[in-house]
Design a protein around this motif. Structure first.
Motif, short mmCIF file in Angstrom:
data_model
loop_
_atom_site.label_atom_id
_atom_site.label_comp_id
_atom_site.label_asym_id
_atom_site.label_seq_id
_atom_site.Cartn_x
_atom_site.Cartn_y
_atom_site.Cartn_z
N TYR A 17 11.22 -11.58 6.54
CA TYR A 17 12.69 -12.81 7.52
C TYR A 17 13.30 -14.06 7.04
O TYR A 17 13.19 -14.71 7.30
N PHE A 19 17.18 -13.52 7.12
CA PHE A 19 18.39 -13.92 7.85
C PHE A 19 18.41 -14.88 8.37
O PHE A 19 17.26 -15.51 8.73
N GLU A 20 20.10 -14.92 8.52
CA GLU A 20 20.00 -15.80 8.89
C GLU A 20 20.09 -16.13 9.97
O GLU A 20 21.24 -15.78 10.88
N VAL A 39 20.00 -12.42 14.90
CA VAL A 39 19.64 -12.56 14.00
C VAL A 39 21.22 -11.35 13.92
O VAL A 39 21.43 -10.63 15.38
N ASP A 40 22.41 -11.31 13.31
CA ASP A 40 22.89 -10.40 13.30
C ASP A 40 23.73 -9.95 11.42
O ASP A 40 24.02 -11.07 10.84
N GLU A 41 23.41 -8.91 11.32
CA GLU A 41 23.35 -8.74 10.08
C GLU A 41 24.32 -7.24 9.48
O GLU A 41 24.16 -6.07 10.57
N GLY A 42 25.15 -7.34 8.66
CA GLY A 42 25.13 -5.81 8.66
C GLY A 42 27.21 -5.41 9.06
O GLY A 42 27.60 -6.46 9.50
N ARG A 63 11.13 -7.72 12.51
CA ARG A 63 11.97 -8.04 10.79
C ARG A 63 11.99 -6.51 9.95
O ARG A 63 12.92 -6.35 8.69
N ILE A 66 15.08 -3.72 10.59
CA ILE A 66 16.74 -4.55 10.90
C ILE A 66 17.04 -4.29 9.36
O ILE A 66 18.20 -3.81 8.99
N PRO A 67 16.23 -4.01 7.97
CA PRO A 67 16.87 -3.46 6.88
C PRO A 67 16.98 -2.20 6.74
O PRO A 67 18.70 -1.49 5.98
N VAL A 70 20.44 -1.88 8.91
CA VAL A 70 21.43 -2.46 8.24
C VAL A 70 22.02 -1.11 7.29
O VAL A 70 23.57 -1.11 6.74
N ARG A 75 25.59 -2.01 12.67
CA ARG A 75 25.92 -4.23 13.19
C ARG A 75 24.17 -3.67 13.44
O ARG A 75 24.44 -3.27 15.09
#
Length: 301
Positions: A17, A19-20, A39-42, A63, A66-67, A70, A75
Motif C-alpha cells: 500500500y 499510495f499517496e 486513493v487517486d492513482e493513474g 491494494r 489498483i496497480p 492503473v 484513473r
C-alpha cells in the motif's frame, strides 16, 4: 460530534500500500465537516474506476487491484468510508446511518466531479454504490459487483447474518484483521492482517465498523427501505453493462448474484462468474478481478 482519526504513523510502510493520501471534506450533521480519505492513482484522463469497500475494511482491501488497473490506463479511486481507514471516525454509533453514508460518498464524488464512472462494489460498498447507481444512473458507464447486493427487506436475513449483527453490537472485542481472515479462503499473512487493523487503534475508532451490520435494512419498516426499493426499481431499468463476479465460498452472499443478474437489464449477456473466493473476494483474488475488469471495460467501451 466527537471525532477521532487514526494516527498517520499507523499507515506507514503497510505491505502493498504505497499510495499517496488525498482528502476532501464532506458534510456532517450540525454543520460540521469530516475529512474523507481516498486513493487517486493513474492518469487524470483515464477512464474513471471507483472501488468501494465494505465492512469492516478500508481501501487497503484494493491494494492488489489498483496497480493493474492503473497499468491499463485507468484513473483509479478508492475512498475510505467515513469511520474507516484514514477518514475521520465519529465516536458515537448513532452518528452513522445508511443515508449519511450515501450522502458522504455522493459528496465525495461531487467534490471530485466524477462522471462516466465504472464502480466495483462489494459488501457495504454495494449497499451504498448500488443505491447511488439507482438514484444517479447517468453518472455511471457500467457497474461491476463482487459479493454484494441491495437489500429491500423483501426476504428474511439468515441466521448467520443475525449472529454477525449481534457480535458487532455486543462483543467486547472487534478484531478487524481476524474478521477479514474468516471471510477468505486463502491464507492472509500477519503483516497484512495488521494492515486491516491499522485504522482501529482503540475502541473509540471502531464505532463505524460496529454500526454497519445493524444499519442493513432487513425489516420493511426500516427507514432506509423506501429509498432502497426505489433504487432497486431503477436498477430494473439500468441498461448499461452490469457484471457480477462473486466469490463462491461466501456463505452469506455467495449466491447473491442471481437476483441481480435476473433483475438488471444490462446484466444480460455479460460474462458473469463465480470463482474461488470468500466474502472478501478482493483479498482472495484481487489481481484476477482487476484483469477481468480491465478486459470487460475494453469490450464495453
Amino acid at each position: 460530534m466527537d471525532v477521532v482519526r487514526a494516527p498517520d504513523e499507523r499507515f506507514a510502510n503497510l505491505p502493498g500500500y504505497p499510495f499517496e493520501p488525498h482528502w476532501v471534506d464532506v458534510p456532517a450533521p450540525d454543520g460540521l465537516m469530516l475529512r474523507m480519505h481516498y486513493v487517486d492513482e493513474g492518469p487524470r484522463d483515464g477512464q474513471v474506476v471507483v472501488l468501494l469497500h465494505g465492512e469492516p475494511t478500508w481501501s487497503y482491501l484494493y491494494r492488489t487491484m489498483i496497480p493493474p488497473l492503473v497499468e491499463a490506463g485507468h484513473r483509479v479511486l478508492a475512498p475510505d468510508l467515513i469511520g474507516f481507514g484514514r477518514s475521520d471516525q465519529p465516536v458515537e454509533r448513532s452518528a452513522y446511518t445508511y443515508q449519511r453514508h450515501v450522502t458522504w460518498v455522493v459528496a465525495w464524488m461531487d467534490a471530485l466531479e466524477l462522471q462516466d464512472v465504472t464502480p466495483f462494489v462489494q459488501d457495504w460498498g454495494s449497499l451504498i454504490g448500488l443505491r447511488i447507481v439507482g438514484e444517479q444512473p447517468e453518472r455511471f458507464a457500467r457497474v461491476m459487483v463482487g459479493n454484494g447486493f441491495l437489500p429491500t427487506a423483501d426476504r428474511k436475513a439468515g441466521r448467520a447474518f443475525g449472529i454477525w449483527r449481534a457480535f458487532a453490537r455486543w462483543s467486547p472485542v472487534f478484531p478487524v484483521g481476524r474478521i477479514v481472515k474468516t471471510g477468505t479462503v486463502t491464507d492472509v499473512p500477519k503483516d497484512v492482517l495488521a494492515g486491516y487493523d491499522a485504522p482501529f487503534p482503540s475502541r473509540r475508532h471502531l464505532a463505524g465498523a460496529r454500526a454497519f451490520p445493524n444499519l442493513v435494512p432487513t425489516e420493511p419498516d426500516d427507514v432506509a427501505v423506501p429509498a432502497n426499493r426505489a433504487a432497486w426499481e431503477a436498477l430494473g431499468r439500468f441498461e448499461k453493462p452490469f457484471l457480477c463476479v462473486f466469490g463462491e465460498n461466501d456463505p452469506i452472499l455467495g449466491r447473491g448474484d442471481r437476483p441481480l443478474i435476473a433483475h438488471v437489464p444490462g446484466a444480460q449477456g455479460q460474462p458473469h462468474d463465480r470463482i474461488r473466493g470468500g466474502h472478501f473476494i478482493q483479498e482472495d483474488a484481487g489481481p484476477e478481478l482487476a484483469r477481468r475488469l480491465v478486459d470487460w471495460m475494453a469490450r464495453t467501451r
